[in-house]
Design an enzyme around this catalytic site. Structure first.
Site, PDB file in Angstrom:
ATOM      1  N   ASN A  91       1.553  -1.934   3.968  1.00  0.00           N
ATOM      2  CA  ASN A  91       0.220  -3.800   3.442  1.00  0.00           C
ATOM      3  C   ASN A  91      -0.538  -3.971   4.739  1.00  0.00           C
ATOM      4  OD1 ASN A  91      -0.018  -4.945   1.009  1.00  0.00           O
ATOM      5  ND2 ASN A  91       0.462  -7.107   1.918  1.00  0.00           N
ATOM      6  N   LYS A  92      -1.391  -4.834   3.661  1.00  0.00           N
ATOM      7  CA  LYS A  92      -1.973  -5.061   4.643  1.00  0.00           C
ATOM      8  C   LYS A  92      -2.027  -6.046   6.133  1.00  0.00           C
ATOM      9  CE  LYS A  92      -5.913  -5.325   3.940  1.00  0.00           C
ATOM     10  NZ  LYS A  92      -6.625  -4.271   5.110  1.00  0.00           N
ATOM     11  N   ASP A 126       0.646  -1.721   0.099  1.00  0.00           N
ATOM     12  CA  ASP A 126      -0.091   0.250  -0.464  1.00  0.00           C
ATOM     13  C   ASP A 126       1.040   1.411   0.468  1.00  0.00           C
ATOM     14  OD1 ASP A 126      -2.117  -2.401   1.475  1.00  0.00           O
ATOM     15  OD2 ASP A 126      -3.044  -0.546   0.691  1.00  0.00           O
TER      16      ASP A 126
END
Lengths: 350, 350
Positions: free
Chosen positions: A250-251, A240
């Site tokens: 990121n997630k 991201d």
């Protein structure tokens, strides 16, 4: 098979069509949007998600605002567009592709100063379509480059959905998987379910099943045991935001997987377009991490399984330090440590 | 507040009463059992779960079989009891406490050879009650001993439910938490939700809320990010089986947390009664790991969120190697590495 198209622009109706990802895989519903405010809400409520897809969607949101202004004053159009951009920018804080896409749209607006409203609208529409097409091309390129990192008969672990659904199409991490699969190199994709929003179980599993890529769904907690058993050859995830030093947001859960991969000596590869790199941030510690509602954690849809009184912590992302990253696959090439100089070099030469 | 009693024996009705854990926390339903076959099914379907609780429950299942035989032939009673023991032994393969409890019941049966059926039944009932009371006492003792390992203002991460619900009462890992909390040492309990069956979100959260112990629910994937942020001082978990070398089988995901704790230099403590130690297995590689149904992974209760066609892998447990374990808290003392000699010593001196 028809390619997955999470985002489509209807140039005649001047309408944005989004595949409602919150309903997948049970229902494949496409929704039309003519208002940028509704597009912002679609981003907020995860009708569309995934860093590159959010960027593309926001760009079309700006175009919708421009078409919504039916006057002929360029200043009036500019004000409406600026307001829409502010609204869209406030939807989700972590994925930098959102701000990158809005920045491109802002420059286009600025660059069309002195033109008629009609010309400005056309310029904005052209730019949004360029962002969309660039993303699709970048995914194809990342797929081809990244497939070179995949060993024969690879068992690949992925987290969340960095697939066609998270981009204009084809995907970043799943683009690598798709390209490797088309070269006959993939024996299994381990799909982390990715609580709390279950993008793995709902979206990545759907993409894999749809295309006949061998995939097995696991809970997030099973990744370590699979690695210990020697059943993971490679981890590939999306991003991201990537800081100047190569730290990767990121997630949520990505960091845990990176530590596990490191412990087991398994390559940990990030696939993300250049638009994900944010050279303005020295390291991942400065990346804003979105916290989301408790509802996502205490249950899912109609099922609530935790006591209502319990406290909840729900960060949507985490940061994986560059030391745990083996390589970053971009559309301009594969970046390896030390990431700092390599990332600034690849951005400079673009 | 009334203590949590997941298992009760009604000596007048000769009935076993189980709190149906599959319905918690929404409903607190107690079910009466008069048949050992129904008890076996209750274990299989997770009405009762948790290694020590499974052992206690199976022991009472044997008692029910003995009372169910209304004849007066000791051989007939013995055959009925043996059949019930076989059935109960086949319910779940990983937790060794089940086999340990059945072994105690088998010895009691053998030891009462030559007695009347009535006397044998009484002996079996007495033994089951002893197993139950021993477990409760062991949990209290582990709590007291383990609390000594908890630093002041501790933020403790736990996984699954090793609480009152997983034992005769009080809990193993949560026994340590309870004792430490009563000494004012706990500032936060991080409760991993523990997919797929959500014992953390449903059971541990319920226990913590009920007793006012500060707790925050997270998804399993968040543990790493919390550790990186310095928000975890200690990990405490239970165990389903501990091999002679100190390798620990516990709920799937435990291994991942142990690796994460190791990476961050956080103590990783296992609390388990002596009945969990299986000296017949040299290492954790020989511990049988139960695989459960795909239904648990593709959704929860009425919600199905994954595509029906996707493959699923659902191991219920994993093995944490002894190298990643800081200490094992038993009712006879705290065992530290090297675990091999320490475990055999503590079992020998019991």
């Amino acid at each position: 098979m028809k390619a997955i198209q999470p985002i489509r622009w209807d140039p005649d109706a001047k309408q944005l069509i989004l595949l409602d990802q919150s309903l997948l895989p049970a229902e494949e519903v496409y929704r039309g949007y003519s208002e940028s405010g509704e597009v912002a809400e679609a981003i907020r409520s995860l009708v569309v998600r995934g860093a590159p897809a959010i960027g593309c969607t926001a760009a079309f949101g700006v175009v919708l605002a421009a078409y919504r202004y039916t006057g002929s004053e360029a200043a009036g159009l500019g004000a409406v567009v600026a307001e829409a951009m502010d609204d869209l920018a406030g939807t989700r804080p972590t994925a930098v592709n959102l701000f990158w896409a809005l920045d491109r749209m802002g420059r286009t607006l600025a660059g069309s100063a002195g033109q008629s409203c009609g010309a400005i609208r056309s310029e904005l529409e052209r730019e949004a379509l360029a962002i969309y097409r660039d993303d699709l091309a970048a995914c194809r390129e990342m797929g081809d480059l990244g497939a070179g990192l995949v060993p024969e008969s690879a068992k690949i672990l992925t987290h969340c959905n960095a697939g066609a659904l998270a981009t204009a199409g084809y995907g970043t991490a799943l683009g690598v998987v798709r390209s490797a699969f088309s070269r006959g190199k993939v024996s299994m994709v381990w799909v982390d379910e990715t609580r709390p929003v279950l993008q793995g179980a709902r979206l990545t599993a759907w993409e894999m099943v749809r295309e006949g890529i061998p995939a097995t769904l696991i809970t997030d907690s099973m990744a370590g045991a699979l690695m210990a058993a020697g059943d993971v050859d490679l981890v590939v995830v999306g991003a991201d935001r990537i800081a100047a030093n190569g730290d990767v947001a990121n997630k949520i859960g990505t960091y845990s997987i990176a530590v596990l991969a490191h412990h087991h000596g398994i390559p940990f590869v990030v696939a993300a377009p250049i638009s994900t790199v944010d050279l303005s941030l020295v390291s991942g510690g400065s990346i804003p991490i979105e916290e989301r509602e408790r509802d996502e954690v205490i249950g899912f849809r109609s099922e609530v399984w935790a006591p209502e009184q319990v406290r909840v912590y729900n960060p949507a992302f985490d940061v994986t330090p560059a030391e745990l990253v083996t390589a970053i696959v971009t559309e301009r090439g594969i970046v390896r440590p030390p990431f700092g100089p390599a990332l600034s070099e690849i951005l400079r030469t673009g």
